[in-house]
Design an enzyme around this catalytic site. Structure first.
Site, mmCIF file in Angstrom:
data_model
loop_
_atom_site.group_PDB
_atom_site.id
_atom_site.type_symbol
_atom_site.label_atom_id
_atom_site.label_comp_id
_atom_site.label_asym_id
_atom_site.label_seq_id
_atom_site.Cartn_x
_atom_site.Cartn_y
_atom_site.Cartn_z
ATOM 1 C CG ASP A 148 -0.264 -0.059 2.528
ATOM 2 O OD1 ASP A 148 0.877 0.419 2.636
ATOM 3 O OD2 ASP A 148 -0.849 -0.593 3.486
ATOM 4 C CG ASP A 208 -12.616 4.055 2.914
ATOM 5 O OD1 ASP A 208 -12.119 5.047 3.480
ATOM 6 O OD2 ASP A 208 -12.582 2.919 3.415
ATOM 7 N N GLY A 221 -4.138 3.499 2.336
ATOM 8 C CA GLY A 221 -4.083 2.061 2.558
ATOM 9 C C GLY A 221 -4.823 1.265 1.507
ATOM 10 C CG ASN A 222 -8.580 1.133 0.881
ATOM 11 O OD1 ASN A 222 -8.177 0.101 1.402
ATOM 12 N ND2 ASN A 222 -9.639 1.788 1.320
#
Length: 595
Positions: free
Chosen positions: A405, A441, A445-446
């Site tokens: 990530d 979102d 981290g995504n």
């Protein structure tokens, strides 16, 4: 003669007295205005036949402009305002007759009028177009009280209504395609049914979903048959034997979730893992509020518990209908990979979902070992999964390995930062064009990154093929839990109003601020299409690059990022952001796809 002379002299004196008296009148009028008076000079008459004096014929100086107006037949506004006008009395109203002694005045009663307009309003509301949030208005001509509409996700809501109201209605949504496969004719007892003391009897033939999620099921089967099969099975469930946390419709979505994953009964985590690697080749790679991510062989398994009574990481477990929507959404995004021939919108920047499984039972011991190893190194914020009971259910997303990530990935230079931004922007633009997609979102981290050899990457946006420079960096977008999508048949979304804590993060925190900005943009109508939310997350990523990431750059590069962030305020969607000058020199080629 003397008398005649006297008479003439008397007339002359009389005439003189008249002439002398007239100027006196003028003098008195001017004296009334307190103007000093002087005798006007008299001039001699031109006529030689008269030897007397005459009054001057010069005009008298006017006193005011108002007087001049009055002499011309007009009325001065200023003068008229000071004049008292005669007041006209208003006609008096006849007084009401006095009330009899002891009689009280009762307030007017509008009950009949109120009932009439309520009836009119009810009729008009029934005739109006249906509201997505009130599915009962979709059933014209049917008594609403006969239909029990559960509080479920949009997909299951439509499915249940169609099943209960119309035995011939073929639901056109993506869920209907999942449910086109009939159920097998055998008596099947699942592990969870043993726990609940429930036995399901399936009356028709079960054909598994194809192993590849991209293969389409047969379109010749009707949803009516499947709905009847599941309806019979649900009607045979013993509601009295269920735990209080499960409502009467939870097993509808659980059965649909099994069907979506190509299963008739849940499997175990151990069986699922054994199909991809041996137990020693497992390691944890990440975690989230609702689940854990493990590397299993060369794949990544995202394991999400659902449907249980116990809290997971201090949060209520997800419901089966919520997981069903995420499953459908993940499978739909797979279509963007362009594996079905010519498509007008295609990209490979969304993580590929390879397999989906519903599992039940305790956590596998190899997974627990991998979790504890990761906890020692990284101090996990999640609860140890060894606490799960033997009846706990999970959905396992088997996905490609997309890399590390953005939070932990080390960018080398400004070119890699630009490559990251243009790939995320184009991926969101392609999904917007195809499905009105909003990630909602997209924190650091995504976004996964990995370095690969290809120096270019192709995107197809509304029929145009776009080739961009990657500088050896490839991104993958993951985690669609909060995402919104319109498949053309269903609108999939998560109502964030039910989780107000997501908006209560500290002020100044870029991620928490972005959630609050999303709330302002959507006005908490989370079902609607608001592509501006994608722009908000692009601005967040620019802030992350400026404030959180270190890479080789000069002041000119930072000015370029700040200018980009400022211009993003003017865009309403990711599609508009694609044409920003910040990305112009990253495009290698742009052409219209051949038809």
């Amino acid at each position: 003669m003397a008398s005649r002379t006297e008479v003439v002299s008397e007339e002359e004196e009389h005439q003189r007295s008249i002439e002398d008296s007239e100027p006196a009148i003028v003098y008195r009028r001017q004296k009334a205005h307190s103007i000093p008076q002087k005798a006007l000079p008299r001039r001699q008459s031109n006529s030689s036949s008269r030897d007397g004096t005459r009054k001057s014929i010069l005009p008298v100086k006017r006193v005011s402009w108002n007087r001049f107006l009055s002499t011309r037949g007009r009325t001065s506004i200023a003068a008229n305002a000071c004049v008292d006008q005669p007041k006209q009395g208003k006609p008096r109203r006849n007084a009401k007759p006095p009330l009899p002694r002891g009689k009280c005045i009762e307030p007017p009663n509008y009950d009949k009028e109120r009932a009439y307009f309520q009836e009119v309003d009810d009729f008009e509301l029934l005739e109006e177009s249906p509201s997505p949030k009130k599915p009962s208005t979709w059933t014209m001509g049917t008594q609403v009280h006969e239909v029990v509409v559960p509080h479920l996700s949009s997909v299951l809501r439509k499915w249940l209504i169609s099943k209960k109201l119309s035995r011939t209605y073929a639901f056109p949504g993506s869920l209907s395609k999942i449910l086109e496969t009939p159920v097998s004719s055998s008596t099947v007892k699942t592990p969870k049914e043993e726990y609940l003391g429930v036995r399901l009897t399936k009356d028709s033939t079960q054909q598994k979903l194809t192993s590849s999620l991209n293969e389409k099921p047969s379109s010749s089967m009707l949803i009516e048959e499947t709905c009847e099969d599941i309806g019979v099975a649900v009607s045979k469930l013993s509601l009295t034997s269920r735990p209080s946390s499960l409502d009467g419709h939870a097993w509808d979505s659980f059965s649909a979730l099994l069907t979506a994953c190509g299963q008739s009964i849940p499997s175990t985590l151990t069986d699922m893992l054994s199909s991809y690697c041996d137990g020693e080749n497992i390691s944890k790679v990440g975690e989230g509020t609702y689940g854990e991510a493990f590397k299993v062989g060369n794949k990544v398994c995202k394991i999400v518990p659902f449907g249980g009574d116990s809290l997971v990481n201090d949060e209520v477990q997800k419901k089966s209908e919520e997981l069903l929507e995420e499953v459908v959404l993940s499978c739909t995004l797979n279509h963007l990979r362009g594996l079905e021939g010519d498509v007008s919108n295609a990209c490979t920047s969304f993580i590929q979902t390879i397999d989906l499984r519903v599992c039940q039972g305790c956590y596998d011991c190899n997974l627990i070992t991998a979790w504890e190893d990761w906890d020692v190194k990284n101090n996990s914020e999640n609860d140890n999964p060894k606490e799960f009971s033997s009846d706990q259910c999970y959905v396992v997303f088997v996905q490609q390995h997309g890399g590390r990530d953005l939070e932990s990935f080390v960018l080398l230079n400004f070119d890699e930062a630009r490559s990251l931004l243009v790939q995320v922007t184009l991926a969101l633009a392609v999904a917007e064009a195809a499905y009105e997609f909003e990630h909602r979102d997209l924190h650091w981290g995504n976004v996964l990154l990995t370095r690969k050899e290809p120096a270019s990457l192709q995107f197809t946006l509304e029929g145009k093929k776009l080739l961009i420079k990657t500088f050896g960096l490839v991104i993958s977008i993951i985690d669609f839990t909060l995402s919104r999508m319109n498949t053309g048949e269903d609108i999939l979304f998560l109502d964030l109003s039910s989780d107000p804590e997501i908006f209560e993060g500290p002020k100044g925190d870029k991620q928490a601020d972005t959630y609050r900005k999303m709330r302002d943009v959507t006005d908490e109508c989370w079902e609607g299409s608001f592509p501006k939310t994608n722009v908000l997350w692009l601005q967040y990523l620019v802030d992350i690059l400026l404030l959180k990431k270190s890479f080789e750059r000069i002041s000119k590069d930072e000015r370029g990022l700040r200018s980009l962030k400022k211009r993003l305020n003017t865009y309403g969607s990711a599609k508009q952001c694609v044409h920003d000058p910040f990305f112009s020199d990253l495009f290698i080629k742009e052409s219209t796809s051949s038809s």
